[in-house]
Design an enzyme around this catalytic site. Structure first.
Site, mmCIF file in Angstrom:
data_model
loop_
_atom_site.group_PDB
_atom_site.id
_atom_site.type_symbol
_atom_site.label_atom_id
_atom_site.label_comp_id
_atom_site.label_asym_id
_atom_site.label_seq_id
_atom_site.Cartn_x
_atom_site.Cartn_y
_atom_site.Cartn_z
ATOM 1 N N GLY A 115 -3.115 -1.302 -3.912
ATOM 2 C CA GLY A 115 -1.792 -1.314 -3.311
ATOM 3 C C GLY A 115 -0.918 -2.303 -4.059
ATOM 4 C CD GLN A 163 1.795 -7.461 -4.811
ATOM 5 O OE1 GLN A 163 1.757 -6.376 -4.247
ATOM 6 N NE2 GLN A 163 0.709 -8.152 -5.120
ATOM 7 C CB CYS A 170 -3.226 -10.868 -2.703
ATOM 8 S SG CYS A 170 -1.507 -10.456 -3.061
ATOM 9 C CG LEU A 171 -3.380 -6.972 -7.694
ATOM 10 C CD1 LEU A 171 -2.562 -5.766 -8.155
ATOM 11 C CD2 LEU A 171 -4.599 -7.172 -8.573
ATOM 12 C CG HIS A 226 -2.205 -6.831 1.531
ATOM 13 N ND1 HIS A 226 -3.079 -7.900 1.526
ATOM 14 C CD2 HIS A 226 -1.520 -6.905 0.358
ATOM 15 C CE1 HIS A 226 -2.913 -8.581 0.397
ATOM 16 N NE2 HIS A 226 -1.971 -7.989 -0.331
ATOM 17 C CD GLU A 227 0.177 -4.014 -1.273
ATOM 18 O OE1 GLU A 227 1.119 -4.698 -1.689
ATOM 19 O OE2 GLU A 227 -1.003 -4.220 -1.614
ATOM 20 C CG HIS A 235 3.014 -8.368 -0.834
ATOM 21 N ND1 HIS A 235 3.073 -9.607 -1.437
ATOM 22 C CD2 HIS A 235 1.739 -7.938 -0.981
ATOM 23 C CE1 HIS A 235 1.883 -9.915 -1.915
ATOM 24 N NE2 HIS A 235 1.049 -8.919 -1.650
#
Length: 190
Positions: free
Chosen positions: A60, A65, A102-103, A144-145, A148
């Site tokens: 995701g 990001q 998380c990235l 989660h996204e 963000h």
């Protein structure tokens, strides 16, 4: 088309690990703006996001990001992905705790309580309003996204003390990585 959309572009050739914004990048900490018009620019941003997500072994990714403060997310499982524009969680049921990474926060895992099932309203890339029910792991990825898009990171789900410990660890890892990269550059013949 709003002015903020006119100037937002992404470079598909730059969607590598360096393209993923890492905490404490300010774009990760603020609420993303809504998309006003789903056009070719938005579709290009989504293409960049998908490439960045898969190129970094993600499942995701939210537009902030990659440095674009718009309410767009992509989620993909087994080489099938979906884009969600201006997504909003309308409600949810049940709860489950699972560790998340998380990235934008490399090497950090945090146990997070989320809804097991969620109901979402979003627009697809054809500009059609969609209502979706998602359960289990895909539901977790979408939550989660969507976090963000509101400037909420996984570290915001833990106590202030735990957050401080995690961010200190991240900063030390980043510093170590920069030093290692510098040493490698110095050893590499020109």
């Amino acid at each position: 088309m709003k002015k903020n959309q006119e100037t937002l572009t992404c470079r598909r050739d730059k969607m590598t690990m360096q393209a993923i914004r890492i905490y404490p990048d300010p774009v990760l900490l603020k609420k993303a703006g809504p998309v006003q018009n789903i056009d070719g620019n938005i579709k290009e941003i989504v293409d960049c996001m998908v490439e960045a997500m898969y190129g970094n072994n993600g499942i995701g990714l939210a537009a902030p990001q990659i440095g674009i403060s718009l309410q767009i997310l992509v989620a993909g499982f087994e080489n099938e992905w979906q884009a969600f524009v201006n997504p909003k969680v309308l409600g949810g049921e049940g709860e489950a705790i699972l560790e998340e990474g998380c990235l934008s926060l490399p090497k950090i895992l945090v146990p997070i309580k989320r809804k097991e099932t969620i109901f979402i309203r979003a627009w697809d890339l054809n500009g059609k309003e969609r209502f979706l029910e998602s359960s289990g792991f895909p539901s977790r990825v979408l939550q989660h996204e969507i976090d963000h898009l509101s400037g909420i990171l996984i570290i915001n789900h833990v106590s202030r003390l735990k957050r401080k410990l995690l961010t200190n660890k991240l900063m030390k890892d980043q510093k170590r990585s920069r030093i290692e990269n510098q040493v490698l550059k110095e050893k590499t013949p020109s």
